[in-house]
Scaffold this motif. Sequence first.
Motif: not given
Length: 535
Positions: A358-362
């Motif tokens: 998915g697309d998410y902040l790290v």
Amino acid sequence: MNNKINSQRRKFLQYSGITAATIATYPSLLQAKNMGTSSKPSPNFHADVEIELTQKAVKVPIFAGPETRVWKVFGKVLKGSPSTIGNLPGSYLAPTLNLQKGQKVRIYLRNKLHAHSILHWHGLHVPAKMDGNPMYAINHGETFVYEFEVLNRAGTYWYHAHTHSVTAKQVYSGLAGLIIVSDKEEQALDLPKGKYDIPLVIQDRKFDRQNQLVYGVNMMQRMSGFLGDQIMINGKPDYVLPVEKRSYRLRLLNGSNSRIYKLAWDDGSPVTVIGTDGGLIEKPETMPYVMLAPAERRELWVDFSKKPIGTELTLRSIPFDGASMHGGMMGGMGGGMMGRRGGMGRGMSSGRSLPLGGDYLVLKVKVVKHAKSNSSLPARLTPIKPLHLRDAANANKARTITLSMRHMSALLNGRSYKMNDIQPDEVIPVNTLQLMAFDNGFHRSMGMMAMPHPMHLHGEQFQIIKREVTPRHRAAHATISEGLVDSGWKDTVLVMPGEKVSFLKPFNDYKGLFMYHCHNLEHEDMGMMRDFLIK
Ligand SMILES: [Cu+2]
């Protein structure tokens, strides 16, 4: 079976939340007979540094509100420089061990947990008895003494629990920390040092409303691997890294149970890689994004000197294909069944697992002040001695390990883990170089069970020589291939669906049992692990 072990086992079954029905599918769970022996220091081993590591269940503040129960490793230097042990500020993770190449190290592991446990020094080349094989797990109140010389070159290594069938749960609970090895070759380079050299342990976790860690063990989560709903950096949620206007060395470790990251800067800057599992590579490599599979390390070089003060930059995990069975469905479904999060101050948590791929902040970075100094990126880092196929003992016939999943089990060459179960193809002559390969459905399709596997070999580091992908999986593979770092020394390699990875691995110095396994920890606990016997 004596009563002590019996009651220990009962406790650990309770703790793991493993039901009778589950046991039926895990026959190997009942084979762990060798646990429970303290060991003693050897009078012939003259240690330069001595460390005591004590494992305990404690409560720590992570969020506002109730404290969180974790398993914590407490460290104490008994001999040597106090800087041999460092702590990630405010972290519940195990202390960082700062070691020098050539040092002789003695570590007393004291187990104060009501569970058997053992620690493994991931990436270090140590004798078999000192490697944290599950057969050496110790019970509550017992001590295991490790003695080894640091033979590895400078690099970012780590240590974590390696306990039979419960590694995933124990690492998840907190039994993991960094090992930073340095040497003269590395110190001679003008790389960012001290407070400009930052370790970042990336993990995903899930907490309930009482701030307690939630670990799901339903069969679907085991097959795909655990996926949390919240990214933690160095054991902390909503992590922001404040930086000065200068360059930094960031040492990334993926300490997650199963999550694979595809990391990119959100402003479109390329990622500059200077190191991998076994330390610095020969020269910096620039890529649009970098892949980071469980247990892998990447060292990045980042220059913030041209960013205005106040700039916020984020490192995100961006989408990729071929991440999990059934096209990513598993992650989302697992999340729906797990405990929901509520509450304040937990901005990144949704209560649903972040899907794999998915697309998410790290990580968030904030430029906060000017710097008095800077260092520029060296054009050459450290020379790497290449291994040659012609030196392999089996140059014409690779030792191929097929990876497969079927009927609720995860297998290596069709076999599940069993202690003391060495097969003829798992015996390797000591002091040889071996041509090896991991085959993840390259020669025979896995169908719906095709999954990525981050494969780890204990003992010496290896060098990757070739990747091959079946035509059917090439499009998915192309979504990750530009972020692979296959140069340098490796101890863990991501093997994608339909892929075969060939590598050269030395088996020098030490005889005995050395594990090889999937570092998706749920897969490992499901049996995707075996021993090599080096003799
Ligand atoms: Cu796996």
